[in-house]
Scaffold this motif. Sequence first.
Motif, PDB file in Angstrom:
ATOM      1  N   ARG A 196       0.842  -1.214   0.000  1.00  0.00           N
ATOM      2  CA  ARG A 196       0.000   0.000   0.000  1.00  0.00           C
ATOM      3  C   ARG A 196       0.868   1.251   0.000  1.00  0.00           C
ATOM      4  NH1 ARG A 196      -3.862  -1.845   4.636  1.00  0.00           N
ATOM      5  NH2 ARG A 196      -5.201  -3.262   3.492  1.00  0.00           N
ATOM      6  N   LEU A 197       1.934   1.183   0.759  1.00  0.00           N
ATOM      7  CA  LEU A 197       2.827   2.348   0.875  1.00  0.00           C
ATOM      8  C   LEU A 197       3.389   2.741  -0.493  1.00  0.00           C
ATOM      9  CD1 LEU A 197       4.114   4.159   3.068  1.00  0.00           C
ATOM     10  CD2 LEU A 197       5.965   2.496   3.200  1.00  0.00           C
ATOM     11  N   PHE A 198       3.827   1.740  -1.233  1.00  0.00           N
ATOM     12  CA  PHE A 198       4.383   1.990  -2.567  1.00  0.00           C
ATOM     13  C   PHE A 198       3.345   1.602  -3.626  1.00  0.00           C
ATOM     14  CE2 PHE A 198       8.189   1.580   0.050  1.00  0.00           C
ATOM     15  CZ  PHE A 198       8.944   2.657  -0.385  1.00  0.00           C
ATOM     16  N   SER A 199       2.178   2.161  -3.496  1.00  0.00           N
ATOM     17  CA  SER A 199       1.080   1.733  -4.364  1.00  0.00           C
ATOM     18  C   SER A 199       1.311   2.098  -5.829  1.00  0.00           C
ATOM     19  CB  SER A 199      -0.234   2.330  -3.875  1.00  0.00           C
ATOM     20  OG  SER A 199      -0.157   3.735  -3.897  1.00  0.00           O
ATOM     21  N   GLY A 200       2.207   3.036  -6.083  1.00  0.00           N
ATOM     22  CA  GLY A 200       2.497   3.398  -7.472  1.00  0.00           C
ATOM     23  C   GLY A 200       3.547   2.502  -8.095  1.00  0.00           C
ATOM     24  N   LEU A 201       4.097   1.580  -7.308  1.00  0.00           N
ATOM     25  CA  LEU A 201       5.128   0.666  -7.804  1.00  0.00           C
ATOM     26  C   LEU A 201       4.605  -0.772  -7.728  1.00  0.00           C
ATOM     27  CD1 LEU A 201       8.236   2.181  -5.963  1.00  0.00           C
ATOM     28  CD2 LEU A 201       7.298   2.829  -8.183  1.00  0.00           C
ATOM     29  N   ARG A 202       5.345  -1.657  -8.352  1.00  0.00           N
ATOM     30  CA  ARG A 202       4.944  -3.064  -8.367  1.00  0.00           C
ATOM     31  C   ARG A 202       6.063  -3.896  -7.733  1.00  0.00           C
ATOM     32  NH1 ARG A 202       3.170  -4.769 -14.044  1.00  0.00           N
ATOM     33  NH2 ARG A 202       1.261  -3.782 -13.329  1.00  0.00           N
ATOM     34  N   VAL A 203       5.685  -4.819  -6.871  1.00  0.00           N
ATOM     35  CA  VAL A 203       6.698  -5.698  -6.274  1.00  0.00           C
ATOM     36  C   VAL A 203       7.202  -6.650  -7.347  1.00  0.00           C
ATOM     37  CG1 VAL A 203       7.174  -7.484  -4.570  1.00  0.00           C
ATOM     38  CG2 VAL A 203       5.703  -5.570  -3.974  1.00  0.00           C
ATOM     39  N   SER A 204       8.490  -6.572  -7.621  1.00  0.00           N
ATOM     40  CA  SER A 204       9.076  -7.439  -8.634  1.00  0.00           C
ATOM     41  C   SER A 204       9.693  -8.692  -8.007  1.00  0.00           C
ATOM     42  CB  SER A 204      10.148  -6.655  -9.403  1.00  0.00           C
ATOM     43  OG  SER A 204      10.864  -7.475 -10.264  1.00  0.00           O
ATOM     44  N   GLU A 205      10.369  -8.486  -6.878  1.00  0.00           N
ATOM     45  CA  GLU A 205      11.005  -9.605  -6.176  1.00  0.00           C
ATOM     46  C   GLU A 205      10.890  -9.348  -4.685  1.00  0.00           C
ATOM     47  OE1 GLU A 205      12.702 -12.137  -7.673  1.00  0.00           O
ATOM     48  OE2 GLU A 205      12.851 -11.391  -9.722  1.00  0.00           O
ATOM     49  N   SER A 206      10.741 -10.420  -3.931  1.00  0.00           N
ATOM     50  CA  SER A 206      10.703 -10.297  -2.479  1.00  0.00           C
ATOM     51  C   SER A 206      11.445 -11.478  -1.870  1.00  0.00           C
ATOM     52  CB  SER A 206       9.257 -10.265  -2.004  1.00  0.00           C
ATOM     53  OG  SER A 206       9.206 -10.231  -0.602  1.00  0.00           O
ATOM     54  N   PHE A 207      12.362 -11.190  -0.982  1.00  0.00           N
ATOM     55  CA  PHE A 207      13.149 -12.252  -0.345  1.00  0.00           C
ATOM     56  C   PHE A 207      13.106 -12.062   1.160  1.00  0.00           C
ATOM     57  CE2 PHE A 207      15.061 -11.443  -4.487  1.00  0.00           C
ATOM     58  CZ  PHE A 207      15.049 -12.702  -5.045  1.00  0.00           C
ATOM     59  N   LEU A 208      12.762 -13.109   1.846  1.00  0.00           N
ATOM     60  CA  LEU A 208      12.768 -13.075   3.304  1.00  0.00           C
ATOM     61  C   LEU A 208      14.064 -13.730   3.776  1.00  0.00           C
ATOM     62  CD1 LEU A 208      11.390 -12.509   5.988  1.00  0.00           C
ATOM     63  CD2 LEU A 208      10.234 -14.720   5.782  1.00  0.00           C
ATOM     64  N   LEU A 209      14.879 -12.950   4.455  1.00  0.00           N
ATOM     65  CA  LEU A 209      16.174 -13.455   4.895  1.00  0.00           C
ATOM     66  C   LEU A 209      16.097 -13.927   6.342  1.00  0.00           C
ATOM     67  CD1 LEU A 209      18.500 -10.648   3.479  1.00  0.00           C
ATOM     68  CD2 LEU A 209      17.518 -12.614   2.296  1.00  0.00           C
ATOM     69  N   GLN A 210      17.012 -14.797   6.697  1.00  0.00           N
ATOM     70  CA  GLN A 210      16.988 -15.338   8.044  1.00  0.00           C
ATOM     71  C   GLN A 210      17.442 -14.316   9.089  1.00  0.00           C
ATOM     72  OE1 GLN A 210      19.264 -18.895   8.704  1.00  0.00           O
ATOM     73  NE2 GLN A 210      17.420 -20.130   8.848  1.00  0.00           N
ATOM     74  N   ASN A 211      18.052 -13.256   8.638  1.00  0.00           N
ATOM     75  CA  ASN A 211      18.475 -12.219   9.579  1.00  0.00           C
ATOM     76  C   ASN A 211      17.348 -11.209   9.839  1.00  0.00           C
ATOM     77  OD1 ASN A 211      18.450 -10.974   7.138  1.00  0.00           O
ATOM     78  ND2 ASN A 211      20.532 -10.192   7.228  1.00  0.00           N
ATOM     79  N   ASN A 212      16.105 -11.642   9.642  1.00  0.00           N
ATOM     80  CA  ASN A 212      14.920 -10.832   9.921  1.00  0.00           C
ATOM     81  C   ASN A 212      14.782  -9.631   8.999  1.00  0.00           C
ATOM     82  OD1 ASN A 212      14.093 -12.482  12.065  1.00  0.00           O
ATOM     83  ND2 ASN A 212      15.493 -11.423  13.454  1.00  0.00           N
ATOM     84  N   LEU A 213      15.344  -9.708   7.847  1.00  0.00           N
ATOM     85  CA  LEU A 213      15.245  -8.624   6.882  1.00  0.00           C
ATOM     86  C   LEU A 213      14.502  -9.124   5.645  1.00  0.00           C
ATOM     87  CD1 LEU A 213      16.441  -5.767   7.157  1.00  0.00           C
ATOM     88  CD2 LEU A 213      18.291  -6.484   5.652  1.00  0.00           C
ATOM     89  N   ARG A 214      13.559  -8.311   5.213  1.00  0.00           N
ATOM     90  CA  ARG A 214      12.883  -8.631   3.953  1.00  0.00           C
ATOM     91  C   ARG A 214      13.418  -7.684   2.895  1.00  0.00           C
ATOM     92  NH1 ARG A 214       8.470 -11.284   2.519  1.00  0.00           N
ATOM     93  NH2 ARG A 214       7.757 -11.585   4.631  1.00  0.00           N
ATOM     94  N   GLU A 215      13.905  -8.244   1.813  1.00  0.00           N
ATOM     95  CA  GLU A 215      14.396  -7.430   0.698  1.00  0.00           C
ATOM     96  C   GLU A 215      13.304  -7.393  -0.369  1.00  0.00           C
ATOM     97  OE1 GLU A 215      19.191  -8.295   0.652  1.00  0.00           O
ATOM     98  OE2 GLU A 215      17.930  -9.393  -0.733  1.00  0.00           O
ATOM     99  N   ILE A 216      12.943  -6.200  -0.761  1.00  0.00           N
ATOM    100  CA  ILE A 216      11.923  -6.084  -1.806  1.00  0.00           C
ATOM    101  C   ILE A 216      12.455  -5.202  -2.931  1.00  0.00           C
ATOM    102  CG2 ILE A 216       9.587  -5.320  -2.378  1.00  0.00           C
ATOM    103  CD1 ILE A 216       8.675  -6.060   0.346  1.00  0.00           C
ATOM    104  N   LEU A 217      12.333  -5.713  -4.132  1.00  0.00           N
ATOM    105  CA  LEU A 217      12.690  -4.941  -5.318  1.00  0.00           C
ATOM    106  C   LEU A 217      11.391  -4.493  -5.983  1.00  0.00           C
ATOM    107  CD1 LEU A 217      15.035  -4.030  -7.209  1.00  0.00           C
ATOM    108  CD2 LEU A 217      14.548  -6.054  -8.559  1.00  0.00           C
ATOM    109  N   PHE A 218      11.207  -3.192  -6.043  1.00  0.00           N
ATOM    110  CA  PHE A 218      10.033  -2.622  -6.700  1.00  0.00           C
ATOM    111  C   PHE A 218      10.424  -2.164  -8.101  1.00  0.00           C
ATOM    112  CE2 PHE A 218       9.301  -1.853  -2.169  1.00  0.00           C
ATOM    113  CZ  PHE A 218       7.971  -2.185  -2.008  1.00  0.00           C
ATOM    114  N   ARG A 219       9.481  -2.246  -8.998  1.00  0.00           N
ATOM    115  CA  ARG A 219       9.651  -1.657 -10.333  1.00  0.00           C
ATOM    116  C   ARG A 219       8.507  -0.690 -10.574  1.00  0.00           C
ATOM    117  NH1 ARG A 219      12.538  -4.945 -13.845  1.00  0.00           N
ATOM    118  NH2 ARG A 219      12.502  -3.134 -15.234  1.00  0.00           N
TER     119      ARG A 219
END
Lengths: 135, 217
Positions: B187-210
């Motif tokens: 919702r926050l980045f509603s003008g963008l599209r989630v291209s990739e999302s990775f949940l890491l074991q170090n409690n970090l979620r990496e999201i690549l928006f396009r």
Amino acid sequence: MNIGKSVVIKGELNGSEDLTIEGHVEGTIQLRDHVLTIGLNGRIKAQVFAKAVIVLGEVTGNVTASDKVDIRDGGSVDGDIISPRVAIAEGAHFRGSVDMQRKGAAPAPPQSVGKLAAPPEKPTVGVQQPQPVRA
Amino acid sequence: MGLLDRLAPRQKEPGHGPAPSSSENPVFATKALRKFLTTLTSQESPTLLDLGPVVGSNVSFFGEQLGCKILVEDIFSDIDRHIRSGRIDDLPAFLTKRFSQADASVDGILCWDVIDYLDKVSAHALAEQMTRLLRADGALLAFFGTAQAKDMRYTKYVVVDEVNLKHRRYAAARGRQAILLNRDIIRLFSGLRVSESFLLQNNLREILFRKPAYDVR
């Protein structure tokens, strides 16, 4: 040549030798073929053009160097940097843009990316298990 | 010259392999950075906006090796400055006016984990500005914590290579404000599209928006 702590210069500063500034300069500094060093006490509000610029003090303004810009620990630059080489030490402050004007290395055209094609538009979710990397 | 060709010289230089990990500056693998770089380098002389504190080696990496023009706009220092001056309520309005760059003028944005440190209104203001600045097909890389961290520290993300980031912690004026759920992030980045999302074991979620070529809102 040195410009001491108590010296204040407003205007255009041109030179044909290396220069160290410990005072205050406002305006334009041009040392096209030489090294400009902004000392620990140096406070610059100027457009700077030099062969190399070493910053230990504070610069507000754009910096253009034909060789290198080196912002040392404690040094500060607020402005845009154009230089083929830029070194920014841990503890330095910088706000602005850096344009390193790469020469002789053509950027990759889209078709040459090959296997590293652009990511798919569809969302994908992966779970990774990172471990701290050991040397 | 492709991305790997451009990165190859760095890897061959002594001391430029993955840096030793230490407890203070651990090195973690990253999945999304490589994809971000691929997107970024598909453009000629891309413009990169970095919302984190300046990191000299990152400037060299993106500027010298990838030929990016780099814009450094440290939002973490803005947060600290507003807190220390007792004007944190002004932060949303400040962020709305913070970026003077033209619409669609940026090819890639390194958002890092700055959103986690913003209140909801400020996060919306920043996300809106990032969406405005990003060109169509451009990419935004953001990290989100998935567990509440109690310490008041920011992280400098130092690029070791295209698959490793060194996490260098430093003092912050406040800690993370919220743990965002996926739907909140989308919702926050509603003008963008989630291209990739990775949940890491170090409690970090990496999201690549396009940014899609058309407005998805």
